[in-house]
Motif scaffolding. Structure first.
Motif, short mmCIF file in Angstrom:
data_model
loop_
_atom_site.label_atom_id
_atom_site.label_comp_id
_atom_site.label_asym_id
_atom_site.label_seq_id
_atom_site.Cartn_x
_atom_site.Cartn_y
_atom_site.Cartn_z
N ILE A 142 7.00 8.02 6.76
CA ILE A 142 5.83 7.28 7.23
C ILE A 142 5.80 5.96 6.46
O ILE A 142 5.72 5.95 5.24
N LEU A 143 5.89 4.85 7.20
CA LEU A 143 5.88 3.53 6.58
C LEU A 143 4.47 2.99 6.50
O LEU A 143 3.71 3.08 7.48
N ASN A 144 4.11 2.45 5.35
CA ASN A 144 2.85 1.74 5.20
C ASN A 144 2.98 0.37 5.85
O ASN A 144 4.04 0.01 6.36
N ALA A 194 -3.28 13.86 -4.87
CA ALA A 194 -2.48 12.72 -4.45
C ALA A 194 -3.40 11.56 -4.09
O ALA A 194 -4.32 11.70 -3.30
N THR A 195 -3.16 10.42 -4.72
CA THR A 195 -3.92 9.21 -4.39
C THR A 195 -3.04 8.14 -3.78
O THR A 195 -3.50 7.34 -2.97
N ALA A 196 -1.76 8.13 -4.16
CA ALA A 196 -0.85 7.11 -3.65
C ALA A 196 -0.69 7.22 -2.14
O ALA A 196 -0.41 6.24 -1.46
N THR A 197 -0.84 8.44 -1.60
CA THR A 197 -0.62 8.64 -0.17
C THR A 197 -1.91 8.57 0.64
O THR A 197 -1.91 8.86 1.83
N SER A 198 -3.02 8.17 0.02
CA SER A 198 -4.28 8.08 0.77
C SER A 198 -4.20 7.02 1.86
O SER A 198 -4.96 7.06 2.83
N TRP A 199 -3.27 6.05 1.71
CA TRP A 199 -3.10 5.03 2.75
C TRP A 199 -2.70 5.64 4.09
O TRP A 199 -2.95 5.06 5.16
N GLU A 200 -2.09 6.85 4.04
CA GLU A 200 -1.70 7.52 5.28
C GLU A 200 -2.92 7.76 6.17
O GLU A 200 -2.82 7.77 7.40
N PHE A 220 -11.73 2.57 -0.78
CA PHE A 220 -11.89 1.43 0.12
C PHE A 220 -11.13 1.64 1.42
O PHE A 220 -10.01 2.17 1.43
N ARG A 221 -11.75 1.19 2.53
CA ARG A 221 -11.13 1.30 3.85
C ARG A 221 -10.13 0.16 4.02
O ARG A 221 -10.50 -1.02 4.04
N LEU A 222 -8.85 0.49 4.16
CA LEU A 222 -7.80 -0.51 4.21
C LEU A 222 -7.81 -1.35 5.48
O LEU A 222 -7.30 -2.46 5.50
#
Length: 325
Positions: free
Chosen positions: A138-140, A245-251, A293-295
């Motif tokens: 999954i790419l950011n 996990a926090t790094a993957t919250s962007w998913e 925060f909402r990206l």
């Protein structure tokens, strides 16, 4: 009804199944029977399918279909149901579409990316792709990877941005990701790897990952599940345990900032906007920040951070400019 023709080669049959999957016209039982019918079919299908997911190939197929069969295009006045019905009822149309796909895949596929497959995203876009070995990525936003998958090796390069890898277990073929000055090697796991300014940040969700500087294998560190580590200036930090996990919250479209500096937040936010985020005073980069925060709304995130931590955000040309109040 059987769709497999004994006169087709294995590559052609795989391409026919790709065509059916692309049009949601698959008999699941028959597809499984075909996969189990001969060694190597799963790998052949996965490789062709992954190729079809690439932007250039997908756009080419859609353009060809739209030119030849106007009812195929989703923007046409035909409904999805009508397009599907038309697809089945028009004599020979499935064969024609499949034949085009077979030609493109079986003849052009080996030459499309002689150096491997390439997958990209625009700012604010995420994308899930399946590699030829069955691993998913999954790419950011604003990210790019290239992949070289063969019978002997699985080599990926993270050229920009961030990606979440879910790696198919294969002890005979270690899965290696190179990014900037670092290398991450696994057998089968789920992990996030991100290029954030001068740091290569790794967070392992499942399994183990070996992280090392490219030129200093003796400095390698093994990072286990629920731990994170970073590589900077040819050194890997000691892994730190994480509760979740926090790094993957962007998913899920969120930025989880825990004990981050503004300098760490900016590259993560930059992947979600086309506007450049510029900092006029380097002292702002060390400001500690925290929050969720909402990206999808980088403008609002920066304004909120500015309000909370007393700096000014100005829109200038195609940029957000951060300065002291």
């Amino acid at each position: 009804m059987s769709y497999t023709n004994s006169h087709y080669s294995e590559d052609e049959e795989a391409a026919l199944w790709v065509a059916r999957h692309m049009n949601n016209m698959v008999d699941v039982i028959e597809f499984k029977e075909w996969l189990d019918g001969s060694p190597g079919r799963r790998e052949r299908f996965d490789a062709l399918w992954a190729t079809c997911m690439e932007d250039a190939v997908t756009q080419g197929l859609q353009l060809t279909a739209a030119q030849e069969w106007p009812w195929w295009d989703e923007t046409s006045p035909y409904s999805a149901k009508e397009r599907q019905s038309t697809f089945w009822n028009r004599t020979g149309l499935f064969g024609a579409v499949a034949a085009s796909l077979v030609a493109i895949l079986t003849f052009a596929w080996p030459y499309l990316h002689p150096e491997g497959q390439v997958f990209t995203t625009a700012a604010g876009q995420t994308r899930e792709v399946v590699l030829a070995d069955g691993s998913t990525v999954i790419l950011n936003g604003a990210s790019r990877i290239s992949a070289q998958i063969s019978d002997e090796q699985r080599n990926i390069t993270l050229e920009a941005g961030e990606a979440l890898f879910d790696v198919t277990h294969d002890p005979a073929r270690p899965f290696t990701v190179i990014a900037a000055e670092g290398r991450a090697t696994v057998l089968g796991t789920r992990f996030d790897l991100a290029l954030n300014n001068k740091s290569l940040d790794l967070e392992v969700e499942r399994g183990k990952v070996r992280l090392e500087p490219l030129d200093y294998a003796d400095r390698a560190v093994v990072v286990t599940a629920s731990h994170r580590a970073s590589l900077m200036d040819s050194y890997v930090s000691q892994p730190l345990a994480i509760e979740k996990a926090t790094a993957t919250s962007w998913e899920d479209g969120w930025l989880e900032a825990q004990n981050m500096s503004l300098g760490e937040i900016i590259p993560r936010l930059q992947r979600w906007t086309d506007r450049q985020i510029r900092v006029e005073d380097a002292g702002l980069l060390t400001i500690p920040a925290a929050g969720r925060f909402r990206l999808s709304d980088p403008d609002l995130v920066l304004e909120s951070l500015g309000t909370l931590y007393h700096f000014k955000v100005t829109k200038r040309d195609n940029a957000f400019v951060l300065s002291k109040q």
